[in-house]
Design an enzyme around this catalytic site. Structure first.
Site, PDB file in Angstrom:
ATOM      1  N   LYS A   9       0.833  -1.206   0.000  1.00  0.00           N
ATOM      2  CA  LYS A   9       0.000   0.000   0.000  1.00  0.00           C
ATOM      3  C   LYS A   9       0.866   1.255   0.000  1.00  0.00           C
ATOM      4  O   LYS A   9       2.070   1.194   0.274  1.00  0.00           O
ATOM      5  CB  LYS A   9      -0.893  -0.027   1.243  1.00  0.00           C
ATOM      6  CG  LYS A   9      -1.869  -1.202   1.296  1.00  0.00           C
ATOM      7  CD  LYS A   9      -2.757  -1.089   2.539  1.00  0.00           C
ATOM      8  CE  LYS A   9      -3.778  -2.221   2.606  1.00  0.00           C
ATOM      9  NZ  LYS A   9      -4.752  -2.003   3.705  1.00  0.00           N
ATOM     10  N   TYR A  49     -12.743  -3.135  -2.180  1.00  0.00           N
ATOM     11  CA  TYR A  49     -13.241  -3.012  -0.802  1.00  0.00           C
ATOM     12  C   TYR A  49     -14.763  -2.864  -0.804  1.00  0.00           C
ATOM     13  O   TYR A  49     -15.317  -2.050  -0.048  1.00  0.00           O
ATOM     14  CB  TYR A  49     -12.575  -1.819  -0.109  1.00  0.00           C
ATOM     15  CG  TYR A  49     -11.115  -2.036   0.243  1.00  0.00           C
ATOM     16  CD1 TYR A  49     -10.671  -3.228   0.820  1.00  0.00           C
ATOM     17  CD2 TYR A  49     -10.167  -1.031   0.014  1.00  0.00           C
ATOM     18  CE1 TYR A  49      -9.332  -3.419   1.146  1.00  0.00           C
ATOM     19  CE2 TYR A  49      -8.829  -1.223   0.345  1.00  0.00           C
ATOM     20  CZ  TYR A  49      -8.422  -2.414   0.922  1.00  0.00           C
ATOM     21  OH  TYR A  49      -7.096  -2.604   1.257  1.00  0.00           O
ATOM     22  N   PHE A  57     -15.757   5.567   6.956  1.00  0.00           N
ATOM     23  CA  PHE A  57     -14.333   5.802   6.707  1.00  0.00           C
ATOM     24  C   PHE A  57     -13.905   5.417   5.290  1.00  0.00           C
ATOM     25  O   PHE A  57     -12.729   5.519   4.954  1.00  0.00           O
ATOM     26  CB  PHE A  57     -13.466   5.072   7.752  1.00  0.00           C
ATOM     27  CG  PHE A  57     -13.776   3.605   7.907  1.00  0.00           C
ATOM     28  CD1 PHE A  57     -13.246   2.666   7.027  1.00  0.00           C
ATOM     29  CD2 PHE A  57     -14.591   3.153   8.934  1.00  0.00           C
ATOM     30  CE1 PHE A  57     -13.521   1.310   7.167  1.00  0.00           C
ATOM     31  CE2 PHE A  57     -14.879   1.791   9.080  1.00  0.00           C
ATOM     32  CZ  PHE A  57     -14.340   0.876   8.187  1.00  0.00           C
ATOM     33  N   ARG A  85      -1.518 -14.527   4.476  1.00  0.00           N
ATOM     34  CA  ARG A  85      -2.427 -13.846   5.411  1.00  0.00           C
ATOM     35  C   ARG A  85      -1.833 -13.903   6.833  1.00  0.00           C
ATOM     36  O   ARG A  85      -1.846 -12.920   7.551  1.00  0.00           O
ATOM     37  CB  ARG A  85      -3.777 -14.546   5.327  1.00  0.00           C
ATOM     38  CG  ARG A  85      -4.886 -13.898   6.063  1.00  0.00           C
ATOM     39  CD  ARG A  85      -5.629 -12.854   5.249  1.00  0.00           C
ATOM     40  NE  ARG A  85      -6.648 -12.258   6.084  1.00  0.00           N
ATOM     41  CZ  ARG A  85      -7.240 -11.125   5.855  1.00  0.00           C
ATOM     42  NH1 ARG A  85      -6.936 -10.406   4.784  1.00  0.00           N
ATOM     43  NH2 ARG A  85      -8.134 -10.638   6.670  1.00  0.00           N
ATOM     44  N   THR A  91      -5.601  -6.772  11.124  1.00  0.00           N
ATOM     45  CA  THR A  91      -5.772  -5.499  10.401  1.00  0.00           C
ATOM     46  C   THR A  91      -5.021  -4.333  11.057  1.00  0.00           C
ATOM     47  O   THR A  91      -4.330  -3.571  10.372  1.00  0.00           O
ATOM     48  CB  THR A  91      -7.275  -5.171  10.297  1.00  0.00           C
ATOM     49  OG1 THR A  91      -7.941  -6.276   9.667  1.00  0.00           O
ATOM     50  CG2 THR A  91      -7.498  -3.905   9.476  1.00  0.00           C
ATOM     51  N   ARG A 102       2.596  -6.489   9.392  1.00  0.00           N
ATOM     52  CA  ARG A 102       1.953  -5.338  10.027  1.00  0.00           C
ATOM     53  C   ARG A 102       2.471  -5.146  11.456  1.00  0.00           C
ATOM     54  O   ARG A 102       2.645  -4.011  11.912  1.00  0.00           O
ATOM     55  CB  ARG A 102       0.430  -5.533  10.020  1.00  0.00           C
ATOM     56  CG  ARG A 102      -0.197  -5.331   8.644  1.00  0.00           C
ATOM     57  CD  ARG A 102      -1.648  -5.755   8.631  1.00  0.00           C
ATOM     58  NE  ARG A 102      -2.314  -5.419   7.367  1.00  0.00           N
ATOM     59  CZ  ARG A 102      -3.508  -5.900   7.029  1.00  0.00           C
ATOM     60  NH1 ARG A 102      -4.172  -6.711   7.838  1.00  0.00           N
ATOM     61  NH2 ARG A 102      -4.057  -5.552   5.869  1.00  0.00           N
ATOM     62  N   ASN A 112      -1.829   0.378   6.917  1.00  0.00           N
ATOM     63  CA  ASN A 112      -1.291  -0.881   7.454  1.00  0.00           C
ATOM     64  C   ASN A 112      -0.482  -1.663   6.413  1.00  0.00           C
ATOM     65  O   ASN A 112      -0.432  -2.878   6.431  1.00  0.00           O
ATOM     66  CB  ASN A 112      -2.406  -1.728   8.083  1.00  0.00           C
ATOM     67  CG  ASN A 112      -3.537  -2.014   7.112  1.00  0.00           C
ATOM     68  OD1 ASN A 112      -3.469  -1.618   5.955  1.00  0.00           O
ATOM     69  ND2 ASN A 112      -4.560  -2.704   7.567  1.00  0.00           N
TER      70      ASN A 112
HETATM   71  P1  ADP Z   1      -7.844  -6.610   6.111  1.00  0.00           P
HETATM   72  O1  ADP Z   1      -7.065  -5.648   5.233  1.00  0.00           O
HETATM   73  O2  ADP Z   1      -7.067  -6.972   7.342  1.00  0.00           O
HETATM   74  O3  ADP Z   1      -8.358  -7.812   5.362  1.00  0.00           O
HETATM   75  P2  ADP Z   1     -10.519  -5.344   6.061  1.00  0.00           P
HETATM   76  O4  ADP Z   1     -10.878  -6.085   4.827  1.00  0.00           O
HETATM   77  O5  ADP Z   1     -11.500  -5.314   7.199  1.00  0.00           O
HETATM   78  O6  ADP Z   1      -9.129  -5.829   6.695  1.00  0.00           O
HETATM   79  O7  ADP Z   1     -10.258  -3.812   5.689  1.00  0.00           O
HETATM   80  C1  ADP Z   1      -9.594  -3.462   4.521  1.00  0.00           C
HETATM   81  C2  ADP Z   1      -8.717  -2.254   4.784  1.00  0.00           C
HETATM   82  O8  ADP Z   1      -9.550  -1.121   5.071  1.00  0.00           O
HETATM   83  C3  ADP Z   1      -7.816  -2.394   5.999  1.00  0.00           C
HETATM   84  O9  ADP Z   1      -6.622  -3.102   5.693  1.00  0.00           O
HETATM   85  C4  ADP Z   1      -7.563  -0.947   6.344  1.00  0.00           C
HETATM   86  O10 ADP Z   1      -6.554  -0.366   5.507  1.00  0.00           O
HETATM   87  C5  ADP Z   1      -8.902  -0.305   6.033  1.00  0.00           C
HETATM   88  N1  ADP Z   1      -9.757  -0.237   7.236  1.00  0.00           N
HETATM   89  C6  ADP Z   1     -10.413  -1.264   7.821  1.00  0.00           C
HETATM   90  N2  ADP Z   1     -11.101  -0.838   8.902  1.00  0.00           N
HETATM   91  C7  ADP Z   1     -10.871   0.496   9.007  1.00  0.00           C
HETATM   92  C8  ADP Z   1     -11.316   1.530   9.910  1.00  0.00           C
HETATM   93  N3  ADP Z   1     -12.129   1.264  10.952  1.00  0.00           N
HETATM   94  N4  ADP Z   1     -10.875   2.775   9.706  1.00  0.00           N
HETATM   95  C9  ADP Z   1     -10.059   3.051   8.657  1.00  0.00           C
HETATM   96  N5  ADP Z   1      -9.618   2.149   7.770  1.00  0.00           N
HETATM   97  C10 ADP Z   1     -10.020   0.884   7.926  1.00  0.00           C
END
Ligand code: ADP
Length: 155
Positions: A9, A49, A57, A85, A91, A102, A112
């Site tokens: 990222k 996403y 957010f 993973r 996260t 991370r 992250n």
């Molecule tokens: P992951 O990346 O661990 O699979 P998610 O699919 O839940 O997690 O979320 C995708 C991405 O969206 C996260 O990696 C993070 O960059 C962002 N994100 C998730 N939750 C939040 C939040 N509460 N506030 C801001 N950004 C978020």
């Protein structure tokens, strides 16, 4: 062998962590079968996403993920999705275990540093979203017998 998608990222690109993260991927023994730099936009992020599009957010995610180009990687290995993973960690970087990407490289739940596909089904969809078929190479290292045992090489 399974394929998975990694995205380094903007938080990794801006902080000069690309090399470290790719080294960790190669040190583990995941094979890089696709790699390129690209600029994401809101359209592709709404697909990638889609489970977060309605969250308050989401605009902040778009700003964060479009701040610089990203590096996308297609990784190959036995159980590559779960392995990468696990390497990525949970996260929020503040909660991610030391030893994970991370956990070692970030302090944020949003910035992250790395995306990792969360299931083999989603990995297929995500790889097709970010790579054309010609950009994913069907190759293995010449010394793959030193990466896996004979039975594992058939998986
Ligand atoms: P992951 O990346 O661990 O699979 P998610 O699919 O839940 O997690 O979320 C995708 C991405 O969206 C996260 O990696 C993070 O960059 C962002 N994100 C998730 N939750 C939040 C939040 N509460 N506030 C801001 N950004 C978020």
């Amino acid at each position: 062998m399974e394929l998975t998608l990694a995205i380094l990222k903007p938080s990794a690109v801006e902080r000069g962590l690309i090399g470290n993260i790719i080294s960790r991927i190669q040190d583990k023994g995941l094979i890089i079968v696709g790699m390129k730099m690209m600029q994401l936009d809101e359209n592709i992020l709404k697909q990638h996403y889609s489970h977060l599009v309605d969250k308050p957010f989401f605009p902040s995610i778009v700003r964060s993920m479009t701040a610089t180009p990203v590096v996308v990687l297609c990784l190959k290995g036995v159980e590559a999705v779960r392995v990468f993973r696990d390497m990525t960690g949970v996260t929020n970087g503040r909660n991610a275990a030391p030893g994970t990407l991370r956990g070692d490289y970030c302090m944020s739940g949003q910035a992250n540093i790395v995306h990792a596909s969360d299931s083999p089904e989603n990995a297929k969809i995500e790889i097709a979203r970010f790579f054309s078929p010609a950009e994913v190479f069907d190759w293995m290292p010449a010394d793959s017998a030193f990466y896996y045992g004979e039975d594992e090489l058939k998986m």
